[in-house]
Design an enzyme around this catalytic site. Structure first.
Site, PDB file in Angstrom:
ATOM      1  N   CYS A  47       5.886  -2.179   0.030  1.00 27.27           N
ATOM      2  CA  CYS A  47       5.837  -2.390   1.690  1.00 27.27           C
ATOM      3  C   CYS A  47       5.740  -3.451   2.544  1.00 27.27           C
ATOM      4  CB  CYS A  47       5.451  -1.670   1.811  1.00 27.27           C
ATOM      5  SG  CYS A  47       3.403  -1.932   2.384  1.00 27.27           S
ATOM      6  N   CYS A  52       0.785   0.393   1.249  1.00 27.05           N
ATOM      7  CA  CYS A  52       1.256   1.547   0.538  1.00 27.05           C
ATOM      8  C   CYS A  52      -0.062   0.656  -1.228  1.00 27.05           C
ATOM      9  CB  CYS A  52       2.136   1.307  -0.296  1.00 27.05           C
ATOM     10  SG  CYS A  52       2.999  -0.522  -0.943  1.00 27.05           S
ATOM     11  N   CYS A 154       4.676   9.922  -6.895  1.00 25.22           N
ATOM     12  CA  CYS A 154       4.996  11.324  -7.953  1.00 25.22           C
ATOM     13  C   CYS A 154       3.749  11.617  -8.047  1.00 25.22           C
ATOM     14  CB  CYS A 154       5.049  10.236  -9.532  1.00 25.22           C
ATOM     15  SG  CYS A 154       6.659   9.354  -9.484  1.00 25.22           S
ATOM     16  N   MET A 257      -7.514 -14.797  10.233  1.00 28.60           N
ATOM     17  CA  MET A 257      -8.240 -14.860   9.446  1.00 28.60           C
ATOM     18  C   MET A 257      -7.961 -13.725   8.164  1.00 28.60           C
ATOM     19  SD  MET A 257     -11.095 -16.701  10.440  1.00 28.60           S
ATOM     20  CE  MET A 257     -12.901 -15.065  10.551  1.00 28.60           C
ATOM     21  N   GLY A 258      -7.534 -12.308   8.812  1.00 30.71           N
ATOM     22  CA  GLY A 258      -7.200 -11.506   7.533  1.00 30.71           C
ATOM     23  C   GLY A 258      -6.028 -11.449   7.851  1.00 30.71           C
ATOM     24  N   ALA A 791      12.763   7.710  -7.672  1.00 35.11           N
ATOM     25  CA  ALA A 791      14.128   7.900  -7.127  1.00 35.11           C
ATOM     26  C   ALA A 791      14.908   8.917  -6.296  1.00 35.11           C
ATOM     27  CB  ALA A 791      15.312   7.713  -8.681  1.00 35.11           C
ATOM     28  N   SER A1074      17.165  18.596 -12.160  1.00 35.36           N
ATOM     29  CA  SER A1074      16.219  19.321 -13.100  1.00 35.36           C
ATOM     30  C   SER A1074      16.755  19.767 -14.100  1.00 35.36           C
ATOM     31  CB  SER A1074      15.720  20.877 -12.880  1.00 35.36           C
ATOM     32  OG  SER A1074      15.760  20.459 -11.026  1.00 35.36           O
ATOM     33  N   GLU A1255      12.509  19.982  -9.809  1.00 33.29           N
ATOM     34  CA  GLU A1255      12.911  20.371  -8.258  1.00 33.29           C
ATOM     35  C   GLU A1255      11.913  21.677  -8.011  1.00 33.29           C
ATOM     36  OE1 GLU A1255      16.990  18.398  -7.519  1.00 33.29           O
ATOM     37  OE2 GLU A1255      17.306  19.581  -8.789  1.00 33.29           O
TER      38      GLU A1255
END
Length: 1323
Positions: A47, A52, A154, A257-258, A791, A1074, A1255
């Site tokens: 990200c 993330c 996932c 700093m951070g 995906a 699926s 799915e």
């Protein structure tokens, strides 16, 4: 400042190796340095904003003063390289690899099946590794805290938690895997993994801290470090004196700093600072000193250090003195994530003065103060309402430096509390946050002092001064408080169009949080013996993760021990994903002359393009070219369903985020600057359409609209006992695959041949699109897909368009071109799940039988058709779900609007369709005052059945799933327990819901139900399998390996799958619906059967020979060792004129029961328990299938309760990253999460009697939505409200709280729609 100036040499150790950098650029983050310069691509970019955790690394530093080595996790995307002088960095490659030895963390995550697409896995590994470096026997709470900042899209987190649980001190033997109370005589149930096989944790094998860095820290006399970059200079002073001088000379230069604030502004807002001052080496900023009045804490201390310090101080003082410390500890535990707290400083947090800051209201309410220093000397300033002067502004003068923060001790009779509400329970900016303090003199309930501050109620931290005036000097009782609520409501009045939206909810929260404070104060007054009555006690929501169950059928005892089918085999790439060795598209090494492409997108929703000026962009350093529609040699648009979508806009734009042109440059940074310099002049067109409501009024639809009817609906309505009408809305959903859209197009250099390395679910579509765009035959384009980092349907249509644009750049420049979208661009451009508005009318009998239903669905398709018409069709084909409604009509329309076009997303319309149907059944239950599960049961299909499109099927396994689910979750007893809980709790309610699913598998478009495979046997006996399916984490390659192993009668270790490529298997179909394993599994089986049959004469000659000897003999006998397999899938169809057909090969069935506990005052909830029973036939791989079920469920939980896309009134997507858009994190996982695969189920329509599972389970996340709705109904009954009520999806804290209709909600006057311009649209 130019890079030709010679700065200092940066020295850092990476994975134990010394790295020196003579030209460290202040704008370079550690992540890009690791990936591009060091070629350490295990650390992933998810990200770019610290939200993330995919880029987590471990930073180690030596403190010479204390001689302590500290290890902490941090986000490499936010760590400036220049700040790491003297540090040691450990990445996932540094702790273990398949070449040397793997680390136990890597092994356990992989073997516990905690890695699916694998993109988040290295970050998870590093978070847990850092935890274990600091604590070799962590608690479960330590693990969940360490992983709170790591997102996974996932797995659903359960497998990750189980892998990590094995390190915990409270970890039982294999309790998390065995059945419930299995008698000793009973055969042991099969387990997903065996903990006893794990490598032991051996801390002696870890990398040591480099002695050279210790020596450097102890001997070097501190001196200023200066680094010169291309545009920015970095100065790191060594003393306070020097820092003050620098700030006097350069008052506008930020102190970093951070880098969790300045870094984000530079990255996402394009802010440029010519000079950055980093005071991280100034010791004065870290000093902590105790005084009789309290503690001064250095402004440079990180939030983690502050938390540790406060926890150490607690036992040193009586509880009455540490009230502020305790409130801060509570707030710090929920502020950001571990990686952010490890680098963000206390001073930075205070002076960044965010409107919804968590710390500032508590510091202000607790009478904190700050010490400032400048060339003019020092001054102390109270942290109160005067300290914050505007959005992000304080009373600090530009040249002043915040030196330290004072945390006062509290007095006897003084209470300080911190309370907050946020969109997600952890790692989320607060919606409203507060610090409250009250002081009573001994033995009295008369208020001496009170202080109340709020964040999230204006542009700054605000003081509720008038409210405090209404309380002070009066007894703390009901009368005082009720007046205080009215004053507070009046005092903190937000305008209805205030930034951030949720205005009514925010105003309601101020009252709810004050009430919560009131309950805590009453408890304290009782402890002080001032109160006689026993006040209500409001306990926090439960949060302890319980052991879980995953049950599946063991393979039969006579199955060959080396036949892997039906066994829980680990994902074939799990180990390389956990070690960072797995290669994703952007991990491929740069080739000579490679360029980077950045897109320029429209800033208007509906406008003509008057002019495009690219001259300024072409002048910038590194920019090579700007690609426009004029450069496309072939087709400039992609045709779909009779509509076309332009690759690059030419004369008109139809949404914000539409691609207009693209800049190619030698680096990503240069391409980004080039894109920012392109000037486009627009002329706005009138009346853009954004919402479904607008589209309906203007009849703006994509044709065809679809309709289906069974029975006679109108006649049935005249015969029923009751009729009810309802409306429900459901928001969209961002795919949030961890790996953003990624591609690399490489011209081969002759005869217009191109290699396309791309993250796509449908390589053939990308091949076709690139060939048509470049006007070359498809045989010149080869698409390669190694794997995708997730995906979910989002890497099909849009990916082919992005690859086409990238290929034009490669064709025009004749150089390789890479395009990797940033998270914000990806979210802006690529669309997601369709939001819907549905209206329904239902006719039913007094006994609950539904005889008639009429449903109208509208989906917000966006500006291009994409797959919206197919999605509208699938919505109608599933609208019966599990119910036999004799008279049923459905209509569906895809609305054309000026938003980015929405596309396929796991479930493809079914999650929207079924929510409406289940909401309708819920309403029937509420009208009749009966339990919803009874209404569902009465209306379920029974015996041989026919759907509303005349397809025959047996619902037996659906009913079995329902019954087994009710039994396994102990439904009846828990339903009673929920009722009792609700009778005893006024402000917390529990809710419970059980939901079935019937999901059609395969493509209704018959031509897509086919697959091919190519299998080679090499002379050494090794086998290479290629098929048309793509690996995105769903484990298709693992299952294909299992199929080949069974058919060739060889162990899986002899079989390899390298990639999916259009040059080996042509004309593939998408990995979707699926159906991937069903189709490709049969093709691989077919190829292997052909090869095994060819070897038959050889085996007959030498029956005792080895596989290798047979293969060698076959080669010498000139028998072909390569075969193509093919599977021609079922001929499925739907005839919309006749309203009948067989659009699916078969159905996957399931049932899910969830229970939630809801805080009615804030809308926060916890999923206490979830039990899922799925009928997936005979599972080819139970570990992969259970992982798919859990992951889909959690994605559904996000869809129905958490994830909200917000668009501005001009059509701009606000939610463009993990800080604004919340997907489920570990804190959202059900505390007990059990999955059972239905035993003794067979499916003649798919390989080895299995069923598609990718799915279906996503919709089961709606069981949490309906459980919340059940809890809300219980809360409403307290206010005398019964019967159906509206609750739209997602059931966020805001919607749940407002629907509860508590006395506080009812106090807030609702903003009248139409009387103001809302901050965000309801699309």
């Amino acid at each position: 400042m130019s890079a030709t100036k010679r700065g200092d040499t940066l020295c850092v150790f990476i994975n134990g190796k010394k790295v020196t950098e003579d030209h460290a650029d202040p704008e370079t983050m550690l992540l890009s340095f690791l990936r591009e310069k060091m070629r350490l691509t295990g650390t992933k970019s998810g990200c770019g904003g610290g939200g993330c955790g995919a880029c987590t690394v471990m930073v180690s530093r030596y403190q010479p003063a204390t001689r302590i080595i500290s290890h902490y996790s941090a986000n490499a995307c936010l760590l400036p390289l220049c700040q790491l002088h003297g540090a040691a960095i450990t990445t996932v490659e540094g702790i273990g690899s398949s070449k040397t030895r793997i680390h136990p963390v890597q092994e356990r995550l992989a073997k516990a099946h905690g890695s699916q697409c694998g993109f988040c896995t290295p970050g998870m590994v590093m978070s847990v590794y850092t935890l274990l470096r600091n604590n070799a026997q962590p608690s479960m709470e330590d693990v969940t805290q360490a992983l709170a900042g790591n997102l996974c899209r996932c797995t659903g987190y359960r497998a990750i938690i189980d892998g990590c649980r094995s390190f915990c001190q409270e970890n039982g033997c294999c309790r998390s895997r065995c059945g419930d109370e299995t008698p000793a005589t009973h055969q042991e149930k099969p387990r997903l993994f065996h903990q006893e096989d794990f490598l032991p944790l051996d801390p002696t094998q870890d990398l040591i801290f480099p002695p050279e860095l210790m020596l450097m820290a102890e001997t070097a006399s501190p001196q200023t470090l200066t680094f010169y970059g291309e545009r920015t200079t970095w100065v790191s002073p060594a003393s306070l004196e020097e820092l003050v001088q620098l700030k006097t000379r350069h008052p506008a230069a930020p102190l970093v700093m951070g880098n969790t604030n300045t870094g984000l502004d530079m990255k996402f807002k394009g802010v440029h600072h010519p000079l950055i001052i980093c005071p991280s080496r100034v010791r004065d900023l870290y000093e902590v000193s105790r005084t009789p009045q309290g503690v001064w804490v250095g402004a440079g201390c990180t939030l983690s250090e502050l938390l540790g310090l406060l926890e150490k101080l607690l036992p040193d003082f009586p509880e009455e003195k540490t009230q502020l410390f305790r409130a801060l500890i509570q707030q710090l535990g929920r502020l950001g994530n571990q990686q952010i707290r490890n680098v963000a400083s206390l001073g930075g947090n205070v002076v960044s003065a965010y409107p919804n800051s968590d710390m500032n209201p508590v510091l202000a309410a607790g009478n904190g103060k700050v010490r400032l220093v400048s060339a003019e000397g020092r001054r102390e300033v109270p942290l109160n309402q005067d300290f914050f002067v505007g959005f992000g502004k304080t009373i600090l003068k530009p040249e002043e430096v915040l030196l330290s923060v004072f945390l006062p001790f509290t007095r006897k009779g003084e209470f300080v509390r911190a309370l907050r509400q946020a969109p997600r329970k952890e790692v989320s900016f607060a919606t409203v946050t507060t610090g409250m303090r009250v002081w009573f003199s001994e033995g009295s309930r008369v208020v001496q002092e009170v202080s109340i501050y709020f964040g999230g109620m204006g542009p700054t931290t605000v003081s509720a001064t008038r409210t405090c005036d209404a309380i002070v000097g009066r007894p703390w009782d009901e009368a005082t408080l009720s007046q205080a609520y009215n004053v507070l409501l009046d005092e903190l009045a937000l305008p209805p169009s205030a930034p951030g939206g949720k205005v009514d909810f925010r105003r309601c929260l101020t009252l709810s949080l004050l009430f919560k404070f009131n309950l805590e104060v009453l408890q304290k007054l009782r402890e002080m013996k001032v109160l006689d009555e026993v006040p209500e006690k409001l306990l926090p929501l439960p949060r302890d993760i319980q052991p879980t169950l995953q049950e599946f059928q063991a393979v039969s005892e006579d199955q060959n021990h080396q036949d892997p089918v039906g066994r829980p085999v680990m994902h074939r790439s799990a180990i390389s994903q956990a070690t960072g060795e797995a290669v994703y598209c952007d991990d491929m090494p740069k080739t000579d002359g490679e360029l980077f492409l950045v897109l320029v997108t429209s800033s208007r929703a509906h406008a003509k393009i008057i002019d495009m000026d690219v001259s300024a962009a072409l002048q910038l350093p590194g920019v090579v070219d700007v690609i426009t529609a004029k450069d496309i040699p072939g087709k400039k648009e992609r045709a779909m369903f009779g509509y076309s979508e332009e690759l690059l806009a030419q004369t008109e734009v139809a949404c914000i985020g539409q691609m207009v042109c693209a800049v190619v440059a030698d680096t990503k940074a240069h391409a980004k600057r080039g894109a920012a310099a392109v000037k486009i002049t627009y002329e706005d067109l009138p009346d853009p359409i954004f919402t479904i409501q607008d589209a309906i009024e203007r009849s703006s639809y994509f044709e065809p609209q679809r309709e289906i009817e069974r029975g006679n609906v109108d006649a049935a309505f005249s015969r029923v006992d009751r009729v009810h009408e309802g409306v429900v809305q459901m928001g969209g959903q961002e795919h949030f695959y961890m790996e953003t859209q990624s591609m690399l197009v490489v011209p081969v250099g002759e005869e217009a041949e191109f290699n396309v390395y791309v993250s796509t679910q449908w390589p053939t579509l990308t091949q076709d699109a690139v060939a048509e765009t470049l006007d070359i035959p498809s045989n010149r384009v080869t698409c390669h897909v190694k794997r995708m980092g997730g995906a979910f349907g989002g890497k099909v249509i849009k990916t082919s368009i992005l690859a086409s644009i990238t290929s034009v750049a490669a064709w025009k420049t004749n150089r390789p071109v890479r395009c990797i979208l940033e998270r914000g661009e990806d979210m802006l451009i690529t669309g997601g799940r369709h939001p819907i508005l549905a209206r329904y009318k239902v006719g039913f009998q007094q006994d609950g039988r539904i005889l008639a239903a009429d449903l109208q669905y509208y989906a917000n398709a966006g500006c291009a058709v994409d797959e919206s018409v197919l999605i509208a069709e699938k919505i109608l084909l599933h609208m019966d779900n599990a119910y036999n409604i004799p008279n049923m009509r459905g209509r569906a329309a895809a609305c054309r609007t000026n938003l980015p076009s929405n596309t396929a997303f796991r479930g493809f319309g079914v999650p929207q369709s079924l929510l409406v149907v289940e909401n309708m059944l819920n309403d029937v239950a509420l009208v009749l005052g009966r339990p919803a599960d009874q209404i569902r049961e009465i209306n379920m299909y029974q015996g041989p059945s026919t759907t509303h499109y005349k397809m025959e099927f047996s619902p037996d396994n659906l009913l079995r799933c329902w019954d087994v689910c009710k039994t396994r979750c102990d439904f009846t007893a828990r339903r009673t327990a929920v009722h009792q809980f609700n009778q005893h709790n006024r402000w917390k309610k529990r809710g419970m819901s059980i939901i079935p699913i019937k999901y059609g598998i395969a493509f209704a478009e018959s031509f897509l139900n086919q697959a091919a495979a190519l299998v080679h046997i090499y002379k050494d006996g090794s086998v290479l399998v290629t098929h048309g399916g793509t690996e995105m984490g769903q484990g298709i390659h693992t299952k294909m390996q299992q199929v080949a192993s069974r058919e060739l009668h060889i162990p899986p270790s002899k079989i390899y799958i390298s990639e999916t490529s259009t040059s080996t298997v042509p004309n593939t179909c998408p990995s979707a619906a699926s159906f991937g394993t069903d189709a490709n599994g049969m093709a691989v089986k077919n190829a292997c059967e052909i090869l095994y049959k060819r070897l038959e004469p050889i085996r007959e000659k030498n029956p005792k020979g080895s596989w290798e000897s047979w293969v060698r003999a076959a080669f010498f006998e000139k028998i072909s060792l390569s075969a193509t397999g093919y599977h021609r899938g079922p001929d499925l169809y739907i005839d919309w004129d006749k309203m009948e057909g067989q659009p699916y090969a078969y159905f996957t069935f399931g049932a899910c029961c969830s229970e939630v506990e809801l805080d009615c005052l804030t809308g926060d909830y916890r999923t206490v328990r979830t039990d899922i029973v799925m009928d997936i036939g005979r599972s080819v791989n139970p570990s992969v299938d259970i992982g798919q079920i859990e992951g889909a469920f959690m994605q559904g939980l996000g869809l129905y309760t958490l994830e909200e896309l917000k668009f501005s009134p001009s059509g701009l997507l606000y939610t463009r990253g993990p800080s604004q858009y919340k997907i489920p994190a570990i804190c959202d996982m059900p505390l007990r999460f059990n999955v059972y695969l239905l035993p003794e189920s067979y499916n003649p329509h798919a390989i080895y009697s299995s069923k598609g599972i990718g799915e279906p389970a996503l919709f089961l996340g709606s069981s949490v939505f309906f459980a919340i709705k059940d809890a809300v109904a219980a809360a409403r009954s307290e206010s005398g409200l019964v019967g159906p009520f509206s609750l739209d999806s997602p059931a966020t804290a805001e919607k749940a709280c407002m629907a509860c209709a508590s006395p506080f909600t009812q106090k807030v006057p609702a903003s009248k729609p139409g009387s103001f311009k809302p901050w965000a649209l309801n699309i």
